[in-house]
Write an enzyme that holds these catalytic residues in place. Structure first.
Site, PDB file in Angstrom:
ATOM      1  N   ALA A   1       6.766  -1.842  -4.601  1.00 47.75           N
ATOM      2  CA  ALA A   1       6.594  -1.111  -3.228  1.00 47.75           C
ATOM      3  C   ALA A   1       5.624  -0.090  -3.279  1.00 47.75           C
ATOM      4  O   ALA A   1       4.912   0.113  -4.201  1.00 47.75           O
ATOM      5  CB  ALA A   1       8.240  -0.517  -3.027  1.00 47.75           C
ATOM      6  N   HIS A   2       5.591   0.676  -2.221  1.00 44.20           N
ATOM      7  CA  HIS A   2       4.429   1.782  -1.833  1.00 44.20           C
ATOM      8  C   HIS A   2       4.595   2.766  -2.824  1.00 44.20           C
ATOM      9  O   HIS A   2       5.802   3.293  -3.199  1.00 44.20           O
ATOM     10  CB  HIS A   2       4.831   2.239  -0.569  1.00 44.20           C
ATOM     11  CG  HIS A   2       6.098   2.724  -0.080  1.00 44.20           C
ATOM     12  ND1 HIS A   2       6.402   4.145  -0.503  1.00 44.20           N
ATOM     13  CD2 HIS A   2       7.119   2.191   0.446  1.00 44.20           C
ATOM     14  CE1 HIS A   2       7.567   4.497   0.075  1.00 44.20           C
ATOM     15  NE2 HIS A   2       8.056   3.207   0.574  1.00 44.20           N
ATOM     16  N   ASN A   3       3.560   3.314  -3.460  1.00 43.63           N
ATOM     17  CA  ASN A   3       3.414   4.459  -4.248  1.00 43.63           C
ATOM     18  C   ASN A   3       4.057   4.250  -5.586  1.00 43.63           C
ATOM     19  O   ASN A   3       4.281   5.229  -6.358  1.00 43.63           O
ATOM     20  CB  ASN A   3       4.106   5.844  -3.555  1.00 43.63           C
ATOM     21  CG  ASN A   3       3.310   6.187  -2.385  1.00 43.63           C
ATOM     22  OD1 ASN A   3       3.626   5.703  -1.064  1.00 43.63           O
ATOM     23  ND2 ASN A   3       2.406   6.983  -2.660  1.00 43.63           N
TER      24      ASN A   3
ATOM     25  N   CYS B   1       0.695  -1.148  -0.256  1.00 41.16           N
ATOM     26  CA  CYS B   1       0.088  -0.148   0.107  1.00 41.16           C
ATOM     27  C   CYS B   1       0.983   1.033   0.053  1.00 41.16           C
ATOM     28  O   CYS B   1       1.945   1.229   0.191  1.00 41.16           O
ATOM     29  CB  CYS B   1      -1.003   0.058   1.239  1.00 41.16           C
ATOM     30  SG  CYS B   1      -0.179   0.326   2.721  1.00 41.16           S
TER      31      CYS B   1
ATOM     32  N   SER C   1       7.965   4.489  -5.057  1.00 46.19           N
ATOM     33  CA  SER C   1       7.537   5.915  -5.544  1.00 46.19           C
ATOM     34  C   SER C   1       8.040   5.943  -7.214  1.00 46.19           C
ATOM     35  O   SER C   1       8.342   7.120  -7.613  1.00 46.19           O
ATOM     36  CB  SER C   1       8.204   7.203  -4.874  1.00 46.19           C
ATOM     37  OG  SER C   1       7.504   7.038  -3.423  1.00 46.19           O
TER      38      SER C   1
END
Length: 340
Positions: free
Chosen positions: A241-243, A220, A261
């Site tokens: 991974a996140h974002n 998330c 990201s």
């Protein structure tokens, strides 16, 4: 399920050569097929099997010229491999569609709604306030957290875990063991050398027509959403991974990892065991070769890179050619030094 050769030819927009009333009930490899089976010939390396196969029917190319008589009925199409893939898809869809109803025990939380013609396998769990569409198949031991949204015609295989607030579009497939929405790897270093957890309060969003492979994990977002855009296909054992954002119709092969990201463009190909660092962008139509490490942004569309660190594919091949010759070049250098 049993079909005539003519019915299959009509489905594939092909033509029949031979008895169009022959019935087939299973799919098989051309070298292994028996009576009642349908096979295909795409790679001409397997052409000798066409004249000895036990298959009742074989899908072949319009351009194929026979060298010997063939006992099986032939279905001639433009692209045998693509046509056979279409049949496999129909067959798989039919098998999944045959699963209906609710097995016991199951749980569905307060305020949750699931559409018509669905299937819920034993020991599946649906949390509160979930919105699940029509023709959804939820196999045994699936966990769906609170406030999850799932579109129509999506299949979630056994053991999948969807954390709270996950959004899954229509016509998606999530294979066994996949985890969507677990915490991103967020840890803030402290003055005393320890780490403090950074709360991950975002979610994961899958748009329509996406496939997620077995045991793949998608974290998330710290805030906002980790997003997989329409039509993308993620292999088994991938870590996202996140974002992270992955563009439309991008494919990511097994054991690849995409750090937080990073933004991957549309129609990209990420081969197996690729590592991509965080906070970079990959342009549309980029191809990253297997076992590459991508440490900086790729800005030009259509770029092909390979290596660790990854750089231009052709330059990488030339560099590898030189690298293999290094021992020989060193010997020549030593000989030149002696002469001098």
């Amino acid at each position: 399920m049993e079909f005539t050769v003519q019915q299959i030819a009509d489905l594939l927009q092909g033509t029949v050569e031979g008895d169009n009333t022959v019935k087939v009930s299973t799919l098989a490899k051309i070298e292994e097929a028996k009576t009642g089976a349908l096979a295909f010939l795409s790679n001409l390396k397997y052409e000798p099997f066409l004249y000895s196969t036990g298959a009742s029917a074989v899908i072949v190319a319009n351009s194929l010229e026979l060298k010997k008589p063939v006992a099986a009925a032939l279905i001639r199409v433009e692209d045998p491999y693509s046509s056979f893939s279409t049949l496999l898809q129909y067959y798989q869809t039919a098998l999944i569609a045959s699963k209906t109803g609710v097995e016991d025990p199951c749980f569905i939380g307060q305020g949750s709604h699931i559409g018509d013609n669905h299937y819920r396998g034993a020991f599946s769990y649906i949390g509160a306030n979930c919105k699940i569409g029509e023709n959804v198949r939820i196999f045994p031991q699936v966990f769906i957290g609170d406030n999850v949204t799932i579109g129509d015609n999506t299949t979630i295989f056994a053991g999948v875990k969807l954390y709270t607030n996950t959004v899954v579009g229509s016509n998606c497939t999530i294979h066994s063991g996949a985890v969507l929405g677990s915490d991103g790897f967020g840890w803030a270093p402290q003055p005393d050398g320890t780490y403090k957890a950074v709360p991950q309060i975002g979610n994961v969003v899958l748009e329509d027509d996406i496939s997620i492979g077995a045991n793949t994990t998608i974290d998330c977002a710290t805030m906002g959403s980790t997003i997989i855009r329409k039509g993308s296909k993620i292999d088994n054992l991938v870590q996202i991974a996140h974002n992270v954002e992955i563009g439309m119709h991008t494919v990511v092969a097994s054991q690849s990892g995409i750090s937080g990201s990073s933004k991957i463009g549309n129609n990209c190909v990420i081969a197996g065991q690729v590592g991509i660092v965080g906070h970079i962008s990959i342009a549309d139509n980029t191809t990253v070769g297997a076992q590459s490490g991508v440490s900086k942004s790729v800005k030009e569309k259509g770029t092909i890179i390979q290596g660790s660190p990854a750089f231009d594919y052709k330059q990488n091949l030339r560099a590898m050619t030189v690298f293999r010759k290094l021992p020989e070049l060193q010997r020549e250098l030593e000989m030149l030094k002696e002469r001098v």
